[in-house]
Design an enzyme around this catalytic site. Structure first.
Site, PDB file in Angstrom:
ATOM      1  CB  THR A  84     -21.306 -37.613  21.192  1.00  0.00           C
ATOM      2  OG1 THR A  84     -22.214 -36.710  20.444  1.00  0.00           O
ATOM      3  CG2 THR A  84     -19.978 -37.652  21.095  1.00  0.00           C
ATOM      4  CD  GLU A  99     -21.204 -33.199  22.296  1.00  0.00           C
ATOM      5  OE1 GLU A  99     -20.838 -33.914  21.270  1.00  0.00           O
ATOM      6  OE2 GLU A  99     -20.832 -31.785  22.268  1.00  0.00           O
TER       7      GLU A  99
HETATM    8  C1  LIG Z   1     -13.846 -36.866  23.533  1.00  0.00           C
HETATM    9  C2  LIG Z   1     -14.476 -35.857  23.002  1.00  0.00           C
HETATM   10  C3  LIG Z   1     -13.670 -34.797  22.751  1.00  0.00           C
HETATM   11  C4  LIG Z   1     -13.957 -33.416  22.266  1.00  0.00           C
HETATM   12  N1  LIG Z   1     -13.338 -32.447  22.500  1.00  0.00           N
HETATM   13  C5  LIG Z   1     -13.674 -31.110  21.550  1.00  0.00           C
HETATM   14  C6  LIG Z   1     -12.764 -29.940  22.002  1.00  0.00           C
HETATM   15  O1  LIG Z   1     -11.677 -30.221  22.714  1.00  0.00           O
HETATM   16  N2  LIG Z   1     -13.359 -28.853  21.340  1.00  0.00           N
HETATM   17  C7  LIG Z   1     -14.311 -28.929  20.568  1.00  0.00           C
HETATM   18  O2  LIG Z   1     -14.761 -27.923  20.269  1.00  0.00           O
HETATM   19  N3  LIG Z   1     -15.311 -29.931  20.812  1.00  0.00           N
HETATM   20  C8  LIG Z   1     -14.897 -31.025  21.193  1.00  0.00           C
HETATM   21  N4  LIG Z   1     -15.458 -32.460  21.106  1.00  0.00           N
HETATM   22  C9  LIG Z   1     -17.152 -32.314  20.822  1.00  0.00           C
HETATM   23  C10 LIG Z   1     -17.423 -32.136  19.363  1.00  0.00           C
HETATM   24  O3  LIG Z   1     -16.994 -30.988  18.772  1.00  0.00           O
HETATM   25  C11 LIG Z   1     -18.775 -32.805  19.391  1.00  0.00           C
HETATM   26  O4  LIG Z   1     -18.973 -34.100  19.609  1.00  0.00           O
HETATM   27  C12 LIG Z   1     -19.362 -32.212  17.998  1.00  0.00           C
HETATM   28  O5  LIG Z   1     -19.798 -31.080  18.205  1.00  0.00           O
HETATM   29  C13 LIG Z   1     -20.914 -33.271  17.939  1.00  0.00           C
HETATM   30  O6  LIG Z   1     -21.858 -32.761  18.501  1.00  0.00           O
HETATM   31  P1  LIG Z   1     -23.283 -33.071  17.886  1.00  0.00           P
HETATM   32  O7  LIG Z   1     -23.231 -34.648  17.752  1.00  0.00           O
HETATM   33  O8  LIG Z   1     -24.139 -32.562  18.998  1.00  0.00           O
HETATM   34  O9  LIG Z   1     -23.605 -32.335  16.504  1.00  0.00           O
HETATM   35  C14 LIG Z   1     -15.327 -33.438  21.552  1.00  0.00           C
HETATM   36  C15 LIG Z   1     -16.086 -34.676  21.627  1.00  0.00           C
HETATM   37  C16 LIG Z   1     -15.854 -35.935  22.199  1.00  0.00           C
HETATM   38  C17 LIG Z   1     -16.364 -36.805  22.140  1.00  0.00           C
END
Ligand SMILES: Cc1cc2nc3c(=O)[nH]c(=O)nc-3n(C[C@H](O)[C@H](O)[C@H](O)COP(=O)(O)O)c2cc1C
Length: 189
Positions: free
Chosen positions: A65, A122
């Site tokens: 992301t 993100e």
């Molecule tokens: C399409 C999408 C949906 C997501 N949905 C959730 C969610 O419902 N709950 C959640 O805790 N994180 C969700 N995430 C977030 C992920 O936890 C997040 O991308 C991850 O923490 C990586 O973040 P970082 O690259 O900053 O470490 C989602 C991410 C994406 C791309």
């Protein structure tokens, strides 16, 4: 009453905890969301230089992301609730296909599964990128809402939902009322 916006929740001393995704609710997820043309508050245009996230998206989840800077997301935080959104995005200064407008899914909120203290926006762009593009300018048009932020019993369950989000986004964008935004004047065409 309307769901509280991100700004409403920021003003609270303690945010309500997110519901946990159950198997039953996952099985019942729709394959396409929203009306046939985007409705207010969409489309929302956001732009800014790509920031580094916590670095889990690519490594831990297989879904890299790109984060938008905090100050660029206010057009969204004061009208939208935390959750998962879809639309189009474009990154400047990349070669060939990578420079085009691509479908995207966006997670706006505090990622309850990882218990982030910091609000993030993100964006996962649905295209193959060869190199990372930190600090490149990114433009995005948010066109619709998919679902609320949820908590999960496992990383695998979160990954499965994100894969469904990607399919829902592609189905939802494959309607004439949405496709035309890939050629919107906000993008460099
Ligand atoms: C399409 C999408 C949906 C997501 N949905 C959730 C969610 O419902 N709950 C959640 O805790 N994180 C969700 N995430 C977030 C992920 O936890 C997040 O991308 C991850 O923490 C990586 O973040 P970082 O690259 O900053 O470490 C989602 C991410 C994406 C791309």
């Amino acid at each position: 009453m309307a769901d509280p916006t991100v700004e409403d929740l920021q003003a609270l001393s303690e945010r309500p905890s997110a519901p946990v995704r159950t198997e039953t609710s996952r099985a019942a997820r729709p394959h396409i969301v929203g009306p046939d043309i985007p409705q207010s508050p969409f489309p929302i245009f956001l732009a800014g230089a790509v920031q580094k996230g916590f670095g889990r998206g690519g490594k831990d989840l297989g879904v890299p992301t790109a984060n938008l800077p905090d100050e660029s997301i206010t057009p969204m935080t004061h009208v939208c609730q935390p959750g998962v959104y879809f639309g189009y995005a474009q990154v400047a200064g990349l070669p060939g296909e990578e420079a085009k407008v691509h479908p995207m899914v966006m997670s706006l909120g505090w990622n309850p599964f990882y218990k982030n203290e910091r609000l993030t926006a993100e964006i996962h762009i649905m295209s193959d990128f060869k190199a990372d593009f930190y600090q490149h300018d990114m433009k995005t048009l948010v066109l619709g809402y998919i679902r609320p932020e949820l908590d999960y019993i496992s990383r695998e369950a979160l990954i499965e939902d994100i894969q469904t989000d990607k399919r829902v986004a592609l189905n939802s964008l494959a309607r004439p009322g949405y496709e035309k935004f890939a050629e919107d004047a906000h993008f460099d065409l």
